[in-house]
Design a protein around this motif. Structure first.
Motif, mmCIF file in Angstrom:
data_model
loop_
_atom_site.group_PDB
_atom_site.id
_atom_site.type_symbol
_atom_site.label_atom_id
_atom_site.label_comp_id
_atom_site.label_asym_id
_atom_site.label_seq_id
_atom_site.Cartn_x
_atom_site.Cartn_y
_atom_site.Cartn_z
ATOM 1 N N GLY A 195 0.786 -1.236 0.000
ATOM 2 C CA GLY A 195 0.000 0.000 0.000
ATOM 3 C C GLY A 195 0.809 1.272 0.000
ATOM 4 N N ALA A 196 2.000 1.257 -0.594
ATOM 5 C CA ALA A 196 2.843 2.460 -0.625
ATOM 6 C C ALA A 196 2.126 3.613 -1.320
ATOM 7 C CB ALA A 196 4.153 2.166 -1.352
ATOM 8 N N VAL A 197 2.295 4.805 -0.777
ATOM 9 C CA VAL A 197 1.702 5.995 -1.395
ATOM 10 C C VAL A 197 2.597 6.541 -2.505
ATOM 11 C CG1 VAL A 197 0.455 6.627 0.700
ATOM 12 C CG2 VAL A 197 2.753 7.550 0.317
ATOM 13 N N ASN A 198 3.826 6.041 -2.592
ATOM 14 C CA ASN A 198 4.772 6.509 -3.608
ATOM 15 C C ASN A 198 5.667 5.345 -4.003
ATOM 16 O OD1 ASN A 198 6.603 7.842 -5.239
ATOM 17 N ND2 ASN A 198 7.153 9.397 -3.731
ATOM 18 N N THR A 199 5.672 4.981 -5.283
ATOM 19 C CA THR A 199 6.567 3.931 -5.772
ATOM 20 C C THR A 199 7.534 4.474 -6.830
ATOM 21 O OG1 THR A 199 4.916 3.226 -7.409
ATOM 22 C CG2 THR A 199 4.950 2.054 -5.285
ATOM 23 N N ASP A 200 7.725 5.784 -6.846
ATOM 24 C CA ASP A 200 8.699 6.406 -7.736
ATOM 25 C C ASP A 200 10.091 6.147 -7.166
ATOM 26 O OD1 ASP A 200 10.413 8.094 -9.142
ATOM 27 O OD2 ASP A 200 8.958 9.710 -9.291
ATOM 28 N N ARG A 201 10.898 5.393 -7.890
ATOM 29 C CA ARG A 201 12.171 4.945 -7.319
ATOM 30 C C ARG A 201 13.172 6.077 -7.109
ATOM 31 N NH1 ARG A 201 14.892 1.231 -10.760
ATOM 32 N NH2 ARG A 201 13.947 2.450 -12.428
ATOM 33 N N ASP A 202 13.062 7.154 -7.862
ATOM 34 C CA ASP A 202 14.018 8.252 -7.689
ATOM 35 C C ASP A 202 13.931 8.858 -6.287
ATOM 36 O OD1 ASP A 202 14.571 11.327 -7.782
ATOM 37 O OD2 ASP A 202 15.770 10.489 -9.418
ATOM 38 N N PRO A 203 12.766 9.357 -5.842
ATOM 39 C CA PRO A 203 12.717 9.883 -4.474
ATOM 40 C C PRO A 203 12.906 8.801 -3.408
ATOM 41 C CG PRO A 203 10.528 9.915 -5.471
ATOM 42 C CD PRO A 203 11.498 9.597 -6.564
ATOM 43 N N LEU A 204 12.505 7.566 -3.714
ATOM 44 C CA LEU A 204 12.726 6.491 -2.744
ATOM 45 C C LEU A 204 14.217 6.266 -2.522
ATOM 46 C CD1 LEU A 204 10.079 3.819 -3.836
ATOM 47 C CD2 LEU A 204 10.031 5.210 -1.764
ATOM 48 N N LEU A 205 14.976 6.175 -3.606
ATOM 49 C CA LEU A 205 16.413 5.943 -3.479
ATOM 50 C C LEU A 205 17.097 7.112 -2.798
ATOM 51 C CD1 LEU A 205 18.876 4.223 -3.997
ATOM 52 C CD2 LEU A 205 18.974 5.138 -6.331
ATOM 53 N N ARG A 206 16.728 8.330 -3.175
ATOM 54 C CA ARG A 206 17.333 9.495 -2.526
ATOM 55 C C ARG A 206 17.009 9.516 -1.034
ATOM 56 N NH1 ARG A 206 16.339 14.807 -6.126
ATOM 57 N NH2 ARG A 206 14.988 13.659 -7.528
ATOM 58 N N GLY A 207 15.757 9.199 -0.688
ATOM 59 C CA GLY A 207 15.371 9.196 0.722
ATOM 60 C C GLY A 207 16.126 8.155 1.523
ATOM 61 N N VAL A 208 16.312 6.973 0.935
ATOM 62 C CA VAL A 208 17.045 5.911 1.630
ATOM 63 C C VAL A 208 18.515 6.289 1.802
ATOM 64 C CG1 VAL A 208 17.912 3.558 1.348
ATOM 65 C CG2 VAL A 208 15.480 4.026 1.029
#
Length: 292
Positions: A195-208
């Motif tokens: 149920g992720a609200v965001n699956t855009d890998r660019d902001p996900l990778l930057r956030g991680v």
């Protein structure tokens, strides 16, 4: 297999990185602009379209070149990704975060380097919670769990390997947009299925990676002390293993059953056995046992 830069795939080829518009490619330049800054940890970010294993590649590069700490290697697809005990897994192109980082924690005694996979787990869970809105629990020592329906499922893992005398490569794999019909095993999961609200890998990778930079900086400034840095307490708070009955499958075909009661100062899982003895486990597979 020699890694190829993600920008090299020609349009119309089977490797066309725009073949699935629901899974757009990562931009090397955008990631570099968002992550590399003066005085920051991340010094170099490379994205390749396909390779066997980012960990294998980065360890090999560190042996050949004088790579700076903070080198990041990201793959759109891994064909021979490895987990602990050389278990292999694969996922469709651009369906997850598959990356490795080179760290050189010179200020930290080597005996405390065992905390790096746990630290990475905390950083990944923190970053995903902020950007994807998904709670990720940590199964000792290296699994990332999400809840799909009412079921606990593995959505990722972490693997740390030595790189020479002063370096360590930490690899992360997280299923992001994996669909139910694409799951390698029924008990696997993904951020999308959770149920992720965001699956855009660019902001996900930057956030991680920003979260990893933050936690690594705290831990390093504390000389690797997991208590002073707050790492030990935070890991315990996010653990899916502590407080549960587990079976530890140990080297030498041994096993130990007990309640997971703590993670000690060396990053070992402490089990309270039926004999009233507390035993630390430093290596092995952990199986969460369901109540009878």
């Amino acid at each position: 297999m020699t890694p190829r830069d993600a920008s090299e795939s020609p349009n119309g080829s089977p490797d066309n990185r725009w073949s699935d518009l629901g899974r757009p490619p990562l931009s090397t330049m955008a990631l570099r602009r968002g992550l590399i800054r003066e005085g920051g940890l991340w010094r170099r970010v490379d994205v390749v379209q396909r390779t066997g294993s980012t960990n294998t590649d980065l360890v090999a590069r560190a042996a050949r070149e004088d790579l700076a700490e903070g080198t990041v290697l990201v793959a759109e697809e891994q064909t021979a990704a490895r987990g602990r005990l050389d278990r292999q897994w694969s996922a469709p192109p651009r369906s997850g975060l598959f990356f490795s980082v080179l760290l050189r924690p010179a200020e930290v005694p080597v005996r405390r380097w065992g905390w790096l996979p746990l630290l990475t787990g905390v950083a990944v869970a923190t970053g995903l919670s902020r950007v994807a809105g998904v709670d990720t629990a940590l199964k000792w020592p290296n699994d990332l769990l999400v809840t799909v329906g009412d079921e606990e499922r593995k959505a990722g893992g972490i693997l740390a390997e030595r790189a020479g005398d002063d370096g360590i490569v930490v690899g992360v794999g997280v299923n992001v947009s994996l669909r139910a019909e694409e799951l390698p095993v029924p008990r696997a999961g993904s951020l999308a299925l959770a149920g992720a609200v965001n699956t855009d890998r660019d902001p996900l990778l930057r956030g991680v990676l920003r979260s990893l930079e933050d936690w690594y900086g705290r831990w390093r400034e504390a000389g690797g002390d997991p208590s002073v840095s707050g790492l030990q307490e935070t890991y315990a708070a996010g653990s899916a293993t502590l407080g549960r009955m587990v079976r530890a499958e140990l080297p030498g075909d041994r096993s130990l059953v007990g309640e997971a009661v703590a993670v000690d100062g060396d990053g070992r899982l402490v089990l309270a056995t039926g004999a009233g003895v507390q035993e630390p486990v430093g290596a092995g597979d952990i199986v969460h046992l369901r109540p009878a």
